[in-house]
Enzyme design. Structure first.
Site, PDB file in Angstrom:
ATOM      1  N   CYS A  29       0.733  -1.230   0.048  1.00  0.00           N
ATOM      2  CA  CYS A  29      -0.035  -0.010   0.001  1.00  0.00           C
ATOM      3  C   CYS A  29       0.713   1.062  -0.021  1.00  0.00           C
ATOM      4  O   CYS A  29       1.405   1.436  -1.036  1.00  0.00           O
ATOM      5  CB  CYS A  29      -1.010  -0.042   1.020  1.00  0.00           C
ATOM      6  SG  CYS A  29      -2.200   1.014   1.151  1.00  0.00           S
ATOM      7  N   HIS A  50      -3.485  -5.035   0.686  1.00  0.00           N
ATOM      8  CA  HIS A  50      -2.912  -5.471   2.055  1.00  0.00           C
ATOM      9  C   HIS A  50      -2.742  -7.043   2.057  1.00  0.00           C
ATOM     10  O   HIS A  50      -3.724  -7.704   2.604  1.00  0.00           O
ATOM     11  CB  HIS A  50      -3.421  -4.906   3.179  1.00  0.00           C
ATOM     12  CG  HIS A  50      -3.191  -3.545   3.387  1.00  0.00           C
ATOM     13  ND1 HIS A  50      -2.324  -3.003   4.476  1.00  0.00           N
ATOM     14  CD2 HIS A  50      -3.709  -2.501   2.841  1.00  0.00           C
ATOM     15  CE1 HIS A  50      -2.343  -1.817   4.359  1.00  0.00           C
ATOM     16  NE2 HIS A  50      -3.190  -1.300   3.125  1.00  0.00           N
ATOM     17  N   GLU A  74      -1.162  -9.084   3.763  1.00  0.00           N
ATOM     18  CA  GLU A  74      -0.999  -9.481   5.146  1.00  0.00           C
ATOM     19  C   GLU A  74      -2.376  -9.917   5.850  1.00  0.00           C
ATOM     20  O   GLU A  74      -2.402 -10.926   6.660  1.00  0.00           O
ATOM     21  CB  GLU A  74      -0.256  -8.690   6.004  1.00  0.00           C
ATOM     22  CG  GLU A  74      -1.034  -7.501   6.329  1.00  0.00           C
ATOM     23  CD  GLU A  74      -0.814  -6.353   5.480  1.00  0.00           C
ATOM     24  OE1 GLU A  74      -1.105  -5.037   5.873  1.00  0.00           O
ATOM     25  OE2 GLU A  74      -0.497  -6.491   4.170  1.00  0.00           O
TER      26      GLU A  74
END
Length: 241
Positions: free
Chosen positions: A99, A198, A200
């Site tokens: 990001c 994102h 993650e």
């Protein structure tokens, strides 16, 4: 070698909850993360690669833009991360940007950002969520495609800005349905990849874990003095189109 060590930059405000997720993804893919925040020691010589995490907007002072009233800035973090990206590239260490991190890679290499991305790209769906609701098309022939394939991919979105003019040595690796750039990658050594979403938060998806695996493989190759991009390409998991 043992697990490659990855320096992970985070916000001072939210990093305490984001870093464990990033570290978990790195561990799942063979690496080990350490957290870096502005104001504390952070040296690329101490790690095998770096990951620039998400967070606040990047100051337009870094790329000649104009400040918008909605921007939330962290000048100390800007300075730290810009220096780290440049140092990593100068010292042959791989970089992954998430990001804000993707945007920082671009800015460090001389690119610019669109501060009102959804105002510019009216056909891009605006989803501000960690859930995978945004459609992304990965460009054929890219390192990202080598890891994720080119089948339409659902990702999340927590951004209002995006890459505008590409930085030196970068190519577009993915766009959304409205044409907004969603990933960039370096075409020369060392390895550098930036994704606007994102991954993650999407650790349960093998295509998203593959993004972290690319960084870890590049870090291992670099530590062993092998060519990173070649190693990442060869060690990519097999993906359908």
């Amino acid at each position: 070698m043992s697990r490659p060590l990855i320096g992970v930059t985070t916000s001072r405000r939210s990093g305490w909850r984001i870093f464990p997720l990033v570290a978990f993804n790195l561990w799942l893919t063979g690496g080990k993360g350490i957290r870096w925040v502005a104001g504390q020691p952070a040296d690329v010589d101490d790690v095998d690669g770096i990951l620039i995490g998400g967070g606040d907007d990047i100051s337009p002072d870094l790329y000649g833009g104009k400040l918008v009233s909605s921007a939330r800035l962290d000048p100390d973090r800007d300075a730290m991360e810009r220096g780290l990206v440049q140092a990593a590239l100068d010292h042959g260490k791989p970089v992954l940007g998430i990001c804000r991190g993707s945007q920082m890679i671009n800015v460090t290499l001389g690119g610019t950002l669109d501060q009102d991305a959804y105002g510019t790209f009216h056909r891009s769906d605006y989803h501000y969520t960690i859930l995978p609701k945004k459609d992304v098309a990965v460009a054929e022939g890219t390192l990202l495609a080598r890891h994720t394939g080119t089948r339409p991919m659902k990702v999340n979105a927590l951004h209002s800005q995006s890459v505008s003019k590409l930085g030196d040595g970068l190519q577009v690796a993915a766009r959304d349905e409205g044409g907004m750039i969603q990933a960039v990658e370096r075409v020369e050594e060392p390895f550098a990849l930036g994704v606007q979403w994102h991954p993650e938060h999407l650790f349960y998806a093998h295509r998203q874990r593959a993004i972290f695996r690319a960084l870890v493989n590049a870090a291992r190759a670099g530590a062993e003095r092998r060519r990173q991009i070649e190693a990442v390409r060869e060690e990519a998991p097999r993906q359908g189109g």
